[in-house]
Design an enzyme around this catalytic site. Structure first.
Site, PDB file in Angstrom:
ATOM      1  N   HIS A  35       0.831  -1.209   0.000  1.00  0.00           N
ATOM      2  CA  HIS A  35       0.000   0.000   0.000  1.00  0.00           C
ATOM      3  C   HIS A  35       0.870   1.266   0.000  1.00  0.00           C
ATOM      4  O   HIS A  35       0.468   2.307   0.519  1.00  0.00           O
ATOM      5  CB  HIS A  35      -0.977   0.021   1.188  1.00  0.00           C
ATOM      6  CG  HIS A  35      -2.086  -0.990   1.051  1.00  0.00           C
ATOM      7  ND1 HIS A  35      -3.201  -0.752   0.286  1.00  0.00           N
ATOM      8  CD2 HIS A  35      -2.225  -2.237   1.539  1.00  0.00           C
ATOM      9  CE1 HIS A  35      -3.995  -1.819   0.344  1.00  0.00           C
ATOM     10  NE2 HIS A  35      -3.430  -2.737   1.087  1.00  0.00           N
ATOM     11  N   ASP A  37       2.506   2.044  -3.069  1.00  0.00           N
ATOM     12  CA  ASP A  37       2.623   2.455  -4.483  1.00  0.00           C
ATOM     13  C   ASP A  37       1.793   3.694  -4.797  1.00  0.00           C
ATOM     14  O   ASP A  37       2.287   4.637  -5.404  1.00  0.00           O
ATOM     15  CB  ASP A  37       2.277   1.297  -5.441  1.00  0.00           C
ATOM     16  CG  ASP A  37       0.907   0.697  -5.216  1.00  0.00           C
ATOM     17  OD1 ASP A  37       0.301   0.947  -4.146  1.00  0.00           O
ATOM     18  OD2 ASP A  37       0.415  -0.016  -6.124  1.00  0.00           O
ATOM     19  N   LEU A 134      -0.011 -13.651  -7.940  1.00  0.00           N
ATOM     20  CA  LEU A 134       1.368 -13.651  -8.454  1.00  0.00           C
ATOM     21  C   LEU A 134       1.451 -12.876  -9.761  1.00  0.00           C
ATOM     22  O   LEU A 134       2.466 -12.868 -10.437  1.00  0.00           O
ATOM     23  CB  LEU A 134       1.856 -15.083  -8.627  1.00  0.00           C
ATOM     24  CG  LEU A 134       1.943 -15.828  -7.291  1.00  0.00           C
ATOM     25  CD1 LEU A 134       2.038 -17.326  -7.497  1.00  0.00           C
ATOM     26  CD2 LEU A 134       3.132 -15.321  -6.481  1.00  0.00           C
ATOM     27  N   SER A 135       0.357 -12.241 -10.111  1.00  0.00           N
ATOM     28  CA  SER A 135       0.267 -11.373 -11.271  1.00  0.00           C
ATOM     29  C   SER A 135       0.502 -12.088 -12.601  1.00  0.00           C
ATOM     30  O   SER A 135       1.314 -11.666 -13.420  1.00  0.00           O
ATOM     31  CB  SER A 135       1.179 -10.146 -11.135  1.00  0.00           C
ATOM     32  OG  SER A 135       0.525  -9.070 -11.768  1.00  0.00           O
ATOM     33  N   ASP A 181       3.675  -4.492 -10.956  1.00  0.00           N
ATOM     34  CA  ASP A 181       3.624  -5.858 -11.481  1.00  0.00           C
ATOM     35  C   ASP A 181       4.289  -5.935 -12.847  1.00  0.00           C
ATOM     36  O   ASP A 181       5.119  -6.797 -13.124  1.00  0.00           O
ATOM     37  CB  ASP A 181       2.173  -6.335 -11.612  1.00  0.00           C
ATOM     38  CG  ASP A 181       1.409  -6.226 -10.314  1.00  0.00           C
ATOM     39  OD1 ASP A 181       2.039  -5.927  -9.284  1.00  0.00           O
ATOM     40  OD2 ASP A 181       0.184  -6.432 -10.337  1.00  0.00           O
ATOM     41  N   TYR A 231     -10.286  -0.964  -0.019  1.00  0.00           N
ATOM     42  CA  TYR A 231      -9.156  -0.411  -0.766  1.00  0.00           C
ATOM     43  C   TYR A 231      -9.426   1.054  -1.097  1.00  0.00           C
ATOM     44  O   TYR A 231      -8.579   1.929  -0.866  1.00  0.00           O
ATOM     45  CB  TYR A 231      -8.954  -1.227  -2.050  1.00  0.00           C
ATOM     46  CG  TYR A 231      -7.820  -0.754  -2.930  1.00  0.00           C
ATOM     47  CD1 TYR A 231      -6.501  -1.072  -2.636  1.00  0.00           C
ATOM     48  CD2 TYR A 231      -8.086  -0.002  -4.068  1.00  0.00           C
ATOM     49  CE1 TYR A 231      -5.468  -0.651  -3.451  1.00  0.00           C
ATOM     50  CE2 TYR A 231      -7.061   0.426  -4.891  1.00  0.00           C
ATOM     51  CZ  TYR A 231      -5.749   0.104  -4.586  1.00  0.00           C
ATOM     52  OH  TYR A 231      -4.736   0.532  -5.397  1.00  0.00           O
TER      53      TYR A 231
HETATM   54  P1  ADP Z   1      -3.387 -12.596 -11.038  1.00  0.00           P
HETATM   55  O1  ADP Z   1      -2.848 -11.472 -11.860  1.00  0.00           O
HETATM   56  O2  ADP Z   1      -3.187 -12.376  -9.567  1.00  0.00           O
HETATM   57  O3  ADP Z   1      -2.897 -13.933 -11.460  1.00  0.00           O
HETATM   58  P2  ADP Z   1      -5.810 -11.722 -12.239  1.00  0.00           P
HETATM   59  O4  ADP Z   1      -7.228 -12.048 -11.954  1.00  0.00           O
HETATM   60  O5  ADP Z   1      -5.392 -10.298 -12.236  1.00  0.00           O
HETATM   61  O6  ADP Z   1      -4.959 -12.587 -11.226  1.00  0.00           O
HETATM   62  O7  ADP Z   1      -5.389 -12.290 -13.664  1.00  0.00           O
HETATM   63  C1  ADP Z   1      -5.699 -13.613 -14.035  1.00  0.00           C
HETATM   64  C2  ADP Z   1      -6.218 -13.613 -15.445  1.00  0.00           C
HETATM   65  O8  ADP Z   1      -5.128 -13.416 -16.369  1.00  0.00           O
HETATM   66  C3  ADP Z   1      -6.812 -14.946 -15.852  1.00  0.00           C
HETATM   67  O9  ADP Z   1      -8.162 -15.051 -15.462  1.00  0.00           O
HETATM   68  C4  ADP Z   1      -6.667 -14.886 -17.367  1.00  0.00           C
HETATM   69  O10 ADP Z   1      -7.697 -14.099 -17.937  1.00  0.00           O
HETATM   70  C5  ADP Z   1      -5.349 -14.131 -17.552  1.00  0.00           C
HETATM   71  N1  ADP Z   1      -4.223 -15.071 -17.768  1.00  0.00           N
HETATM   72  C6  ADP Z   1      -3.110 -15.213 -17.041  1.00  0.00           C
HETATM   73  N2  ADP Z   1      -2.293 -16.168 -17.548  1.00  0.00           N
HETATM   74  C7  ADP Z   1      -2.909 -16.642 -18.652  1.00  0.00           C
HETATM   75  C8  ADP Z   1      -2.599 -17.648 -19.625  1.00  0.00           C
HETATM   76  N3  ADP Z   1      -1.478 -18.385 -19.535  1.00  0.00           N
HETATM   77  N4  ADP Z   1      -3.504 -17.862 -20.623  1.00  0.00           N
HETATM   78  C9  ADP Z   1      -4.638 -17.135 -20.689  1.00  0.00           C
HETATM   79  N5  ADP Z   1      -4.974 -16.202 -19.801  1.00  0.00           N
HETATM   80  C10 ADP Z   1      -4.141 -15.945 -18.799  1.00  0.00           C
HETATM   81 MG    MG Z   2      -3.551  -9.447 -11.870  1.00  0.00          MG
END
Ligand code: ADP
Ligand code: MG
Length: 396
Positions: A35, A37, A134-135, A181, A231
């Site tokens: 928090h 950034d 983990l982005s 990220d 948030y």
């Molecule tokens: P985080 O960034 O914490 O992992 P988010 O909800 O922000 O969670 O992002 C996850 C989303 O990113 C997934 O639902 C998908 O839409 C997309 N994504 C991530 N990696 C892939 C991948 N290898 N193939 C397709 N979509 C992906």
């Molecule tokens: Mg994300």
């Protein structure tokens, strides 16, 4: 891995043309600086050794990307990209996330920044867990952005690419993420953490030697609904604190400009809650800078103390922790090889980050999973990471 990617390309597109390339971009974990950034402060992320890859070639016609993980296509023309109306971009996690939104967003943002792109065909695959904090979303954006830049022969500055990817996520998914990220995914370096100044986007590499320490992430698996409104409230508290403090202190634009000593001196201009919120941010910024100093001299014990202090501050002053996160930190405390643990991310669920000696990390991860299961009945995801390299593009 790249050989596998080329085979996937052949299976999906029916040919394995010469000149196939693979863009790879990692996920990230933030070791310290929560928090901070949006207050112009510092963060200290690592890129992890898991990534999203795009095996691609430049091609005429529409952009066509197949995700092995989603099992679906994203196809679009570069010429008619437009962000959805506000509120119209279903944020991922609500119903069916449209992963293609990230790819379209990145192409749109790069074109908005004045770059001429070429269409690509590609296969997306990855091992960054999705939706676990983990982005993977930033990893996907940066991998796709890196692929577009390579296909068009663009040499764009890492900072500009990070900002374009962030803009893509804001405009196409409605998620108002910070730039850390994408930045960590681009600039990560094996064996290093990055001390990033969120105001200037200047950064410094600080050593995090995998022979000495590992980063273990434990996912509670819970996400309390409170998160989004809390948030926004926290951000409003920070703005209120700046507004009040700037009446007394010169040159205060953001909480970044307030030292812990100045905040103590001027505490009486703030109501009790706003003071606690500000105290977290101001203290956390100082801890992050101190943490980078500790890593420079490999003082993991000191770094670990700062992580525990960060958790206490997030729990008691910023009030964004929850029962499950507190339990996960308490289960870690005192375990062999553990230097420090804290909640990570916006709060109200998600993960903890733990700094553990390299030789104890495997056993630590196993014990955390079984103890948390014994206490809650749910099996947490637990991941062990080394600080990995940032985005790159290679021949497939
Ligand atoms: P985080 O960034 O914490 O992992 P988010 O909800 O922000 O969670 O992002 C996850 C989303 O990113 C997934 O639902 C998908 O839409 C997309 N994504 C991530 N990696 C892939 C991948 N290898 N193939 C397709 N979509 C992906
Ligand atoms: Mg994300």
């Amino acid at each position: 891995m790249t050989a596998g990617a080329a085979e996937s390309f052949e299976r999906v597109f029916g040919a394995r043309p010469p000149g196939l390339q693979c863009a790879r971009a990692p996920g990230r974990v933030n070791l310290l600086g929560e928090h901070t950034d949006y207050n112009g402060g510092f963060v200290l992320p690592i890129a992890v050794d898991r990534a999203v890859r795009v095996c691609f070639r430049a091609a005429a016609g529409p952009v066509r990307l197949w995700s092995e993980d989603a099992g679906s296509w994203a196809a679009f023309e570069l010429a008619d990209l437009r962000p959805p109306p506000p509120g119209g971009g279903a944020p991922p996690g609500d119903g069916a996330p449209d992963w293609g939104a990230y790819a379209r967003g990145v192409a749109w943002a790069l074109q908005e920044a004045g770059h001429r792109l070429r269409a690509i065909q590609g296969v997306v695959s990855g091992d960054v867990p999705m939706g676990s904090g983990l982005s993977s979303s930033a990893a996907l954006e940066v991998a796709v952005g890196t692929a577009f830049c390579a296909a068009a022969g663009l040499q764009i500055d890492g900072r500009a690419l990070a900002l374009a990817c962030q803009r893509a996520e804001h405009a196409f998914t409605g998620v108002r993420c910070g730039v850390m990220d994408q930045f960590a995914s681009i600039h990560g370096r094996s064996g290093c953490a990055l001390l990033l100044d969120c105001r200037s986007l200047d950064f410094e590499e600080v050593p995090l030697d995998a022979a000495a320490v590992r980063v273990v992430v434990c996912n509670t698996g819970v996400r309390h609904a409170l998160g989004q409104s809390a948030y926004n409230e926290r951000r409003a508290s920070c703005e209120r604190a700046v507004e009040r403090l700037s009446r007394r202190l010169q040159g205060v634009r953001e909480l970044r400009d307030v030292s812990p000593a100045a905040l103590r001196r001027e505490a009486d201009v703030l109501d009790a809650v706003t003071l606690r919120r500000a105290r977290h941010v101001v203290g956390e910024i100082a801890r992050t800078v101190e943490g980078a100093d500790a890593l420079r001299v490999c003082d993991y014990v000191r770094f670990g103390h700062l992580m525990f202090e960060s958790h206490a501050s997030l729990r008691d002053d910023y009030e964004v922790s929850c029962r499950e996160l507190d339990l996960m930190v308490d289960l870690a405390r005192g375990r062999p090889g553990l230097y420090g643990a804290r909640m990570v991310g916006a709060g109200f669920g998600g993960c903890t980050v733990n700094l553990v000696s390299a030789e104890a990390a495997g056993e630590f991860a196993r014990a955390m999973a079984s103890d948390y299961r014994a206490r809650t009945g749910t099996s947490p995801e637990v991941y062990e990471f080394r600080a990995g390299a940032g985005a790159e593009v290679r021949a497939c």
